[in-house]
Write an enzyme that holds these catalytic residues in place. Structure first.
Site, PDB file in Angstrom:
ATOM      1  N   ASP A  50       2.927  -0.638  12.328  1.00 26.18           N
ATOM      2  CA  ASP A  50       1.613  -1.163  11.938  1.00 26.18           C
ATOM      3  C   ASP A  50       1.397  -2.608  12.393  1.00 26.18           C
ATOM      4  O   ASP A  50       0.287  -3.133  12.316  1.00 26.18           O
ATOM      5  CB  ASP A  50       1.440  -1.079  10.410  1.00 26.18           C
ATOM      6  CG  ASP A  50       1.339   0.371   9.949  1.00 26.18           C
ATOM      7  OD1 ASP A  50       1.015   1.249  10.779  1.00 26.18           O
ATOM      8  OD2 ASP A  50       1.585   0.633   8.761  1.00 26.18           O
TER       9      ASP A  50
ATOM     10  N   GLN B   6       5.147   9.484   6.852  1.00 26.23           N
ATOM     11  CA  GLN B   6       4.173  10.339   6.172  1.00 26.23           C
ATOM     12  C   GLN B   6       4.612  11.797   6.243  1.00 26.23           C
ATOM     13  O   GLN B   6       4.546  12.530   5.257  1.00 26.23           O
ATOM     14  CB  GLN B   6       2.791  10.152   6.805  1.00 26.23           C
ATOM     15  CG  GLN B   6       2.273   8.727   6.590  1.00 26.23           C
ATOM     16  CD  GLN B   6       0.936   8.476   7.243  1.00 26.23           C
ATOM     17  OE1 GLN B   6       0.434   9.315   7.988  1.00 26.23           O
ATOM     18  NE2 GLN B   6       0.355   7.326   6.988  1.00 26.23           N
TER      19      GLN B   6
ATOM     20  N   ARG C 172      -5.055   2.358  18.735  1.00 32.64           N
ATOM     21  CA  ARG C 172      -4.726   0.925  18.693  1.00 32.64           C
ATOM     22  C   ARG C 172      -4.196   0.399  20.023  1.00 32.64           C
ATOM     23  O   ARG C 172      -4.157  -0.813  20.223  1.00 32.64           O
ATOM     24  CB  ARG C 172      -3.736   0.642  17.561  1.00 32.64           C
ATOM     25  CG  ARG C 172      -4.381   0.785  16.193  1.00 32.64           C
ATOM     26  CD  ARG C 172      -3.431   0.446  15.061  1.00 32.64           C
ATOM     27  NE  ARG C 172      -4.132   0.589  13.781  1.00 32.64           N
ATOM     28  CZ  ARG C 172      -3.530   0.775  12.622  1.00 32.64           C
ATOM     29  NH1 ARG C 172      -2.219   0.847  12.561  1.00 32.64           N
ATOM     30  NH2 ARG C 172      -4.236   0.898  11.513  1.00 32.64           N
TER      31      ARG C 172
ATOM     32  N   ARG D  67       2.755   5.946  -3.361  1.00 30.09           N
ATOM     33  CA  ARG D  67       3.891   6.738  -3.859  1.00 30.09           C
ATOM     34  C   ARG D  67       4.053   6.591  -5.363  1.00 30.09           C
ATOM     35  O   ARG D  67       4.421   7.544  -6.050  1.00 30.09           O
ATOM     36  CB  ARG D  67       5.166   6.310  -3.122  1.00 30.09           C
ATOM     37  CG  ARG D  67       5.187   6.859  -1.679  1.00 30.09           C
ATOM     38  CD  ARG D  67       6.089   6.041  -0.791  1.00 30.09           C
ATOM     39  NE  ARG D  67       6.255   6.594   0.539  1.00 30.09           N
ATOM     40  CZ  ARG D  67       5.413   6.416   1.573  1.00 30.09           C
ATOM     41  NH1 ARG D  67       4.317   5.708   1.422  1.00 30.09           N
ATOM     42  NH2 ARG D  67       5.659   6.960   2.742  1.00 30.09           N
TER      43      ARG D  67
ATOM     44  N   LYS E  54       0.834  -1.206   0.000  1.00 29.92           N
ATOM     45  CA  LYS E  54       0.000   0.000   0.000  1.00 29.92           C
ATOM     46  C   LYS E  54       0.872   1.260   0.000  1.00 29.92           C
ATOM     47  O   LYS E  54       0.608   2.213  -0.748  1.00 29.92           O
ATOM     48  CB  LYS E  54      -0.882  -0.066   1.259  1.00 29.92           C
ATOM     49  CG  LYS E  54      -1.903   1.014   1.405  1.00 29.92           C
ATOM     50  CD  LYS E  54      -3.005   0.542   2.330  1.00 29.92           C
ATOM     51  CE  LYS E  54      -2.683   0.649   3.812  1.00 29.92           C
ATOM     52  NZ  LYS E  54      -2.645   2.019   4.330  1.00 29.92           N
ATOM     53  N   SER E  55       1.915   1.285   0.836  1.00 26.16           N
ATOM     54  CA  SER E  55       2.774   2.480   0.907  1.00 26.16           C
ATOM     55  C   SER E  55       3.425   2.763  -0.440  1.00 26.16           C
ATOM     56  O   SER E  55       3.481   3.909  -0.892  1.00 26.16           O
ATOM     57  CB  SER E  55       3.890   2.269   1.942  1.00 26.16           C
ATOM     58  OG  SER E  55       3.358   2.277   3.233  1.00 26.16           O
TER      59      SER E  55
HETATM   60  C1  S3P Z   1       2.927   4.976   6.230  1.00 21.67           C
HETATM   61  C2  S3P Z   1       3.615   5.367   7.330  1.00 21.67           C
HETATM   62  C3  S3P Z   1       3.246   5.014   8.715  1.00 21.67           C
HETATM   63  C4  S3P Z   1       2.271   3.845   8.727  1.00 21.67           C
HETATM   64  C5  S3P Z   1       1.191   3.983   7.724  1.00 21.67           C
HETATM   65  C6  S3P Z   1       1.753   4.096   6.323  1.00 21.67           C
HETATM   66  C7  S3P Z   1       3.397   5.430   4.900  1.00 21.67           C
HETATM   67  O1  S3P Z   1       2.638   6.123   9.325  1.00 21.67           O
HETATM   68  O2  S3P Z   1       1.710   3.712  10.020  1.00 21.67           O
HETATM   69  O3  S3P Z   1       0.331   2.858   7.773  1.00 21.67           O
HETATM   70  O4  S3P Z   1       2.973   4.871   3.872  1.00 21.67           O
HETATM   71  O5  S3P Z   1       4.198   6.360   4.861  1.00 21.67           O
HETATM   72  P1  S3P Z   1       3.552   7.281  10.030  1.00 21.67           P
HETATM   73  O6  S3P Z   1       4.562   7.617   9.038  1.00 21.67           O
HETATM   74  O7  S3P Z   1       2.683   8.444  10.324  1.00 21.67           O
HETATM   75  O8  S3P Z   1       4.076   6.631  11.269  1.00 21.67           O
END
Ligand code: S3P
Length: 437
Positions: free
Chosen positions: A322, A175, A353, A26, A21-22
């Site tokens: 996560d 993020q 969580r 991107r 997903k990440s």
């Molecule tokens: C993610 C970063 C993480 C993660 C999220 C996805 C990303 O959050 O918990 O599920 O894709 O950059 P944070 O960067 O806020 O910790």
């Protein structure tokens, strides 16, 4: 939808989880900044990533072609963009739905664009902190406002001329880091960001591949980015490590199991779970390592293991953030006590969580104590059945399914559809390997 689960006799099989997903967010967002065409393969058709497909479509990215697999879970896309300076101004809200990554990365994109837009989200996202992004973007010269002084969505942005800053991040968040790196692409001068601990680095990897100058000073955790327009690139998305995590943990704690998870992205900024489980005594092997779009990929094989409790804290936390609800489930089956600390970020994810994990595991008969920044789990407790709620949080719905593998009684998961956010076919995969015969 409520789903009722009974402990299966065995937990065996081969799994291929949806694309990461990440990386998928991107691949669309960063490619949209450039102009031309790119192929994105193994794109996960999950709620979060479809929200990104829609948002970038509203801003001007075109889907030239999409071929969806027979299960409707992933697709190969050909996308076309004319670049950030040709973005179209949306006529209404850009809807980030449940996705913190989409909202936060978009704020970085829009801040240095030539358009104005408002980004909103669902009830969960509307409660998640945005001040951590809004404040540094303002320091860069962004025109950005939101509810409660920019703390909460909806957030409105009017594109502005940005300047590079030197910024020490107060929290390790990929993020936040990614939003600032993206804004840095359209800023005047270099942008320097220092992380307190290393978080996932997919943005840096992809931008380097796209021809952007990103310098990483590993000793100081400082990243320096020079402005530029990324070249569009093809991205082959590996399977999501976070979606592999329930199979890894389930395979370890069920007493008759053998699970093979294929083609998983094992970027070390994501795999703190493997380090923790190995320290707990897990039998895990990693085989057939290759590379997809600069990301390492491998098959992961796990089987029933005797675990022991450990302390989890400090710099490893962003590398497994996560996966912590699943680690808590594993810890209920370990010999001794497991403590999780330095994880206050868990309180501001798709749900709180820490609170929700403590409530759910205690309801199943485990002994778990809540701490401000984590929890203490007393191991080797027998779990019983019970009614658990996902609280609309995909990672929790999945963690409760894993808890049912070791519960002597019916586990009912309320709002089980939350899995759609990251793993649309989770329940069919689960029922395929959790055999009751
Ligand atoms: C993610 C970063 C993480 C993660 C999220 C996805 C990303 O959050 O918990 O599920 O894709 O950059 P944070 O960067 O806020 O910790």
């Amino acid at each position: 939808m409520d789903l009722s689960l009974l402990k299966p006799k065995s937990f065996k099989g081969e799994i291929k989880t949806p694309g990461d997903k990440s990386i998928a967010h991107r691949a669309l967002i960063l490619n949209s900044l450039g102009s031309g065409q790119a192929n994105i393969s193994n794109f996960p058709r999950a709620q979060d990533t479809i929200a990104t497909l829609k948002a970038m479509g509203t801003l001007g990215m075109d889907i030239v072609q999409e071929s969806i697999d027979s299960k409707g879970v992933s697709s190969n896309l050909v996308i076309k963009s004319s670049g950030i300076n040709s973005f179209k101004e949306p006529s209404s809200y850009l809807d980030a739905q449940n996705s913190g990554t989409l909202m936060r990365l978009l704020l970085g994109v829009l801040s240095g664009s030539l358009i104005s837009a408002v980004v909103s989200g669902d009830a969960s996202l509307s409660k998640r902190p945005m001040g951590r992004i809004v404040q540094p973007l303002k320091l860069m010269g962004a025109n950005i406002e939101g509810e409660a002084g920019g703390e909460f969505p909806p957030i409105s942005v009017e594109g502005a001329k940005l300047k590079g800053i030197n910024y020490d991040m107060p929290i390790a968040s990929a993020q936040l880091k990614s939003a600032l790196l993206i804004a840095g692409l359209s800023a005047e001068g270099k942008t320097q960001i220092t992380e307190p601990n290393i978080s996932r680095n997919h943005t840096e990897n992809m931008l380097i591949d796209m021809g952007i100058h990103v310098h990483n000073e590993s000793i100081t955790n400082k990243i320096i980015i020079s402005p530029g327009i990324p070249n569009m690139i093809d991205v082959e998305i590996p399977s999501d490590f976070s979606s592999a995590a329930p199979w890894i943990v389930g395979g370890l704690i069920h007493d008759d199991s053998e699970i093979v998870i294929k083609d998983v992205g094992i970027n070390e900024t994501r795999t703190g779970l493997l380090d923790v489980l190995r320290e707990m005594g897990a039998k895990i092997s990693i085989e057939q390592t290759t590379e997809n779009s600069k990301e390492p990929v491998a098959d992961i094989i796990v089987s029933s293991s005797d675990l022991k409790g450990i302390e989890i804290q400090g710099e490893i936390i962003p590398r497994l953030i996560d996966e912590l609800p699943l680690i808590a489930v594993a810890a209920t089956q370990a010999e001794g006590i497991t403590t999780i600390r330095d994880a206050a970020e868990l309180r501001v994810k798709e749900s709180d969580r820490i609170k929700n994990t403590v409530i759910a595991l205690n309801r199943l008969g485990a002994r778990v104590e809540e701490q401000d920044d984590g929890m203490v789990i007393y191991g080797k407790g027998k779990l019983k059945g019970g009614i658990l709620n996902s609280e609309g949080d995909h990672r929790l719905a999945i963690a409760w399914a894993v808890a049912s593998l070791v519960s002597d009684g019916e586990v009912v998961i309320q709002d089980s559809d939350a899995t759609q956010v990251s793993y649309p076919n989770f329940w069919s995969d689960f029922l395929a390997v959790a055999s009751t015969n």
